[in-house]
Design a protein around this motif. Structure first.
Motif, PDB file in Angstrom:
ATOM      1  N   GLN A  74       2.253   6.696   4.138  1.00 25.42           N
ATOM      2  CA  GLN A  74       3.342   7.345   3.404  1.00 25.42           C
ATOM      3  C   GLN A  74       3.716   6.585   2.125  1.00 25.42           C
ATOM      4  O   GLN A  74       4.611   7.020   1.400  1.00 25.42           O
ATOM      5  CB  GLN A  74       4.577   7.480   4.305  1.00 25.42           C
ATOM      6  CG  GLN A  74       4.468   8.628   5.306  1.00 25.42           C
ATOM      7  CD  GLN A  74       3.380   8.404   6.345  1.00 25.42           C
ATOM      8  OE1 GLN A  74       3.402   7.394   7.048  1.00 25.42           O
ATOM      9  NE2 GLN A  74       2.452   9.343   6.449  1.00 25.42           N
ATOM     10  N   ARG A  75       3.073   5.472   1.861  1.00 26.12           N
ATOM     11  CA  ARG A  75       3.343   4.760   0.624  1.00 26.12           C
ATOM     12  C   ARG A  75       2.932   5.633  -0.572  1.00 26.12           C
ATOM     13  O   ARG A  75       1.978   6.408  -0.485  1.00 26.12           O
ATOM     14  CB  ARG A  75       2.596   3.427   0.591  1.00 26.12           C
ATOM     15  CG  ARG A  75       3.144   2.418   1.588  1.00 26.12           C
ATOM     16  CD  ARG A  75       4.581   2.017   1.248  1.00 26.12           C
ATOM     17  NE  ARG A  75       5.155   1.146   2.248  1.00 26.12           N
ATOM     18  CZ  ARG A  75       5.086  -0.176   2.212  1.00 26.12           C
ATOM     19  NH1 ARG A  75       4.443  -0.778   1.216  1.00 26.12           N
ATOM     20  NH2 ARG A  75       5.654  -0.894   3.164  1.00 26.12           N
ATOM     21  N   ALA A  76       3.639   5.447  -1.679  1.00 30.79           N
ATOM     22  CA  ALA A  76       3.391   6.309  -2.841  1.00 30.79           C
ATOM     23  C   ALA A  76       1.952   6.227  -3.324  1.00 30.79           C
ATOM     24  O   ALA A  76       1.361   7.234  -3.736  1.00 30.79           O
ATOM     25  CB  ALA A  76       4.358   5.945  -3.970  1.00 30.79           C
ATOM     26  N   TYR A  77       1.353   5.025  -3.288  1.00 26.02           N
ATOM     27  CA  TYR A  77      -0.032   4.915  -3.764  1.00 26.02           C
ATOM     28  C   TYR A  77      -0.999   5.661  -2.860  1.00 26.02           C
ATOM     29  O   TYR A  77      -2.031   6.155  -3.323  1.00 26.02           O
ATOM     30  CB  TYR A  77      -0.443   3.456  -3.936  1.00 26.02           C
ATOM     31  CG  TYR A  77      -0.426   2.588  -2.694  1.00 26.02           C
ATOM     32  CD1 TYR A  77      -1.480   2.571  -1.805  1.00 26.02           C
ATOM     33  CD2 TYR A  77       0.659   1.751  -2.431  1.00 26.02           C
ATOM     34  CE1 TYR A  77      -1.469   1.756  -0.676  1.00 26.02           C
ATOM     35  CE2 TYR A  77       0.674   0.930  -1.312  1.00 26.02           C
ATOM     36  CZ  TYR A  77      -0.390   0.945  -0.431  1.00 26.02           C
ATOM     37  OH  TYR A  77      -0.372   0.137   0.685  1.00 26.02           O
ATOM     38  N   MET A  78      -0.672   5.762  -1.562  1.00 25.91           N
ATOM     39  CA  MET A  78      -1.517   6.525  -0.640  1.00 25.91           C
ATOM     40  C   MET A  78      -1.304   8.029  -0.847  1.00 25.91           C
ATOM     41  O   MET A  78      -2.265   8.807  -0.932  1.00 25.91           O
ATOM     42  CB  MET A  78      -1.205   6.131   0.791  1.00 25.91           C
ATOM     43  CG  MET A  78      -1.610   4.717   1.168  1.00 25.91           C
ATOM     44  SD  MET A  78      -3.383   4.533   1.481  1.00 25.91           S
ATOM     45  CE  MET A  78      -3.485   5.165   3.174  1.00 25.91           C
ATOM     46  N   LYS A  79      -0.069   8.441  -0.938  1.00 26.94           N
ATOM     47  CA  LYS A  79       0.227   9.859  -1.112  1.00 26.94           C
ATOM     48  C   LYS A  79      -0.239  10.361  -2.479  1.00 26.94           C
ATOM     49  O   LYS A  79      -0.761  11.472  -2.598  1.00 26.94           O
ATOM     50  CB  LYS A  79       1.721  10.110  -0.930  1.00 26.94           C
ATOM     51  CG  LYS A  79       2.211   9.864   0.489  1.00 26.94           C
ATOM     52  CD  LYS A  79       3.715  10.045   0.626  1.00 26.94           C
ATOM     53  CE  LYS A  79       4.125  11.488   0.498  1.00 26.94           C
ATOM     54  NZ  LYS A  79       5.587  11.658   0.744  1.00 26.94           N
ATOM     55  N   GLY A  80      -0.061   9.513  -3.503  1.00 23.62           N
ATOM     56  CA  GLY A  80      -0.518   9.913  -4.831  1.00 23.62           C
ATOM     57  C   GLY A  80      -2.019  10.084  -4.876  1.00 23.62           C
ATOM     58  O   GLY A  80      -2.530  11.033  -5.480  1.00 23.62           O
ATOM     59  N   VAL A 297      -1.871  -2.751  -7.687  1.00 21.50           N
ATOM     60  CA  VAL A 297      -1.786  -1.356  -7.217  1.00 21.50           C
ATOM     61  C   VAL A 297      -0.736  -0.596  -8.036  1.00 21.50           C
ATOM     62  O   VAL A 297       0.057   0.174  -7.504  1.00 21.50           O
ATOM     63  CB  VAL A 297      -1.477  -1.270  -5.701  1.00 21.50           C
ATOM     64  CG1 VAL A 297      -1.711   0.140  -5.184  1.00 21.50           C
ATOM     65  CG2 VAL A 297      -2.338  -2.239  -4.902  1.00 21.50           C
ATOM     66  N   GLY A 298      -0.715  -0.856  -9.334  1.00 20.03           N
ATOM     67  CA  GLY A 298       0.222  -0.171 -10.217  1.00 20.03           C
ATOM     68  C   GLY A 298      -0.472   0.931 -10.988  1.00 20.03           C
ATOM     69  O   GLY A 298      -0.582   2.057 -10.545  1.00 20.03           O
TER      70      GLY A 298
END
Length: 319
Positions: A74-80, A297-298
């Protein structure tokens, strides 16, 4: 392969590595992604939770996503990343490592940077669904190191796996740890330690004979955590043995499918040894891109799509 040039040039605010990292990790939101959870049972009786997202059109392509230290699907980098891939016509399986899906796992062991045995079981499960003909792997930070290790350590990599990507990968774990213990990263290290101590206390409730109060009190740094828990729980002599065996750098020359590594120059988590420049020069399947900016991871991008998400879709589309 030669080192790839990079044209990533974010707005001025996001050229700062720390600001890029903090935005991506704490402030970015990715709405509108549906995830369907599947729980699988591992060979040792433990479980893993997989969060699936599907393309609106039928597809024979799937991307397996692996998160970083104390992350989840559910982290933003995973969802994005999942959202970018399903938009491009891939299904996505976002993995939650043991104990990372909101529920403690059942065994004394959990996850770590080199736990490729779990990835092997995950891939075996997905392949057994007999739904896809092309498989791709993408990992972030710890998950990136794990993918690189898996691809190069001598596993019988299924022929259906066509490519891999590692974002902000700490290819030399001891070097990355050294960076995390410096003053510039003290806020990140404290945050990681807080979450890891919480996990260790929960683990102690399940295994009081294996984890003592003094063990927890003795965790002062992230290396202490790896000495006291990670190494003991996963069969390593100590933290340094864990880092030595699990670092992907040594395995890169053996990778035999196209693999992209994107590590930003201003990633404060990575030291010089985490940039496999020599390996990329002489390994035909390693593509190394070292943008000047991006943080850890930015890789901020406009329209809430990061540069690394765009690059990943582009890289896999060419395979």
């Amino acid at each position: 392969m030669p080192i790839l040039s990079s044209n990533y040039n974010p707005p001025l605010f996001y050229k700062n590595g720390h600001l890029s990292t903090i935005y991506a990790g704490l402030l970015r939101k990715v709405p509108g992604l549906e995830q369907q959870r599947e729980r699988i049972t591992l060979s040792d009786g433990d479980f893993l939770d997989l969060d699936w997202s599907y393309s609106s059109k039928a597809t024979d392509k799937v991307v397996v996503l692996l998160h970083g230290l104390e992350g989840n699907a559910q982290r933003a980098y995973m969802k994005g990343s999942a959202k970018a891939f399903i938009t491009a016509g891939y299904d996505v399986c976002a993995v939650n490592f043991r104990g990372c899906s909101g529920e403690s796992n059942l065994t004394y062991r959990s996850y770590h940077s080199g736990a490729t045995e779990d990835l092997i079981e995950i891939l075996g499960h997905i392949i057994s669904l007999d739904k896809y003909s092309k498989y791709f792997l993408k990992g972030f930070s710890l998950g990136g190191n794990l993918i690189l290790k898996y691809l190069g350590e001598g596993n019988s990599v299924p022929s259906q796996i066509k490519g891999g990507i590692a974002i902000s990968a700490p290819c030399q774990l001891a070097d990355s740890l050294t960076q995390l213990l410096t003053l510039k990263n003290i806020a990140y290290a404290k945050r990681f330690k807080k979450h890891l101590i919480e996990k260790l206390r929960a683990k102690q409730e399940l295994f009081p004979d294996l984890i003592s109060d003094s063990d927890i009190q003795n965790v002062i740094t992230l290396k202490d955590f790896d000495d006291i828990y990670t190494s003991r729980a996963h069969g390593f002599t100590d933290a340094m043995d864990y880092y030595r065996q699990s670092s992907s750098l040594q395995f890169l020359p053996n990778i035999n499918i196209p693999t992209l590594i994107i590590n930003a120059q201003n990633d404060s988590f990575l030291g010089e040894a985490c940039y496999p420049i020599e390996e990329a020069k002489y390994c035909e399947n390693i593509y190394l891109e070292v943008p000047k900016y991006g943080g850890h991871v930015g890789f901020y991008g406009r329209n809430n799509i990061t540069y690394s998400e765009e690059r990943a879709v582009d890289f896999f589309s060419g395979l």
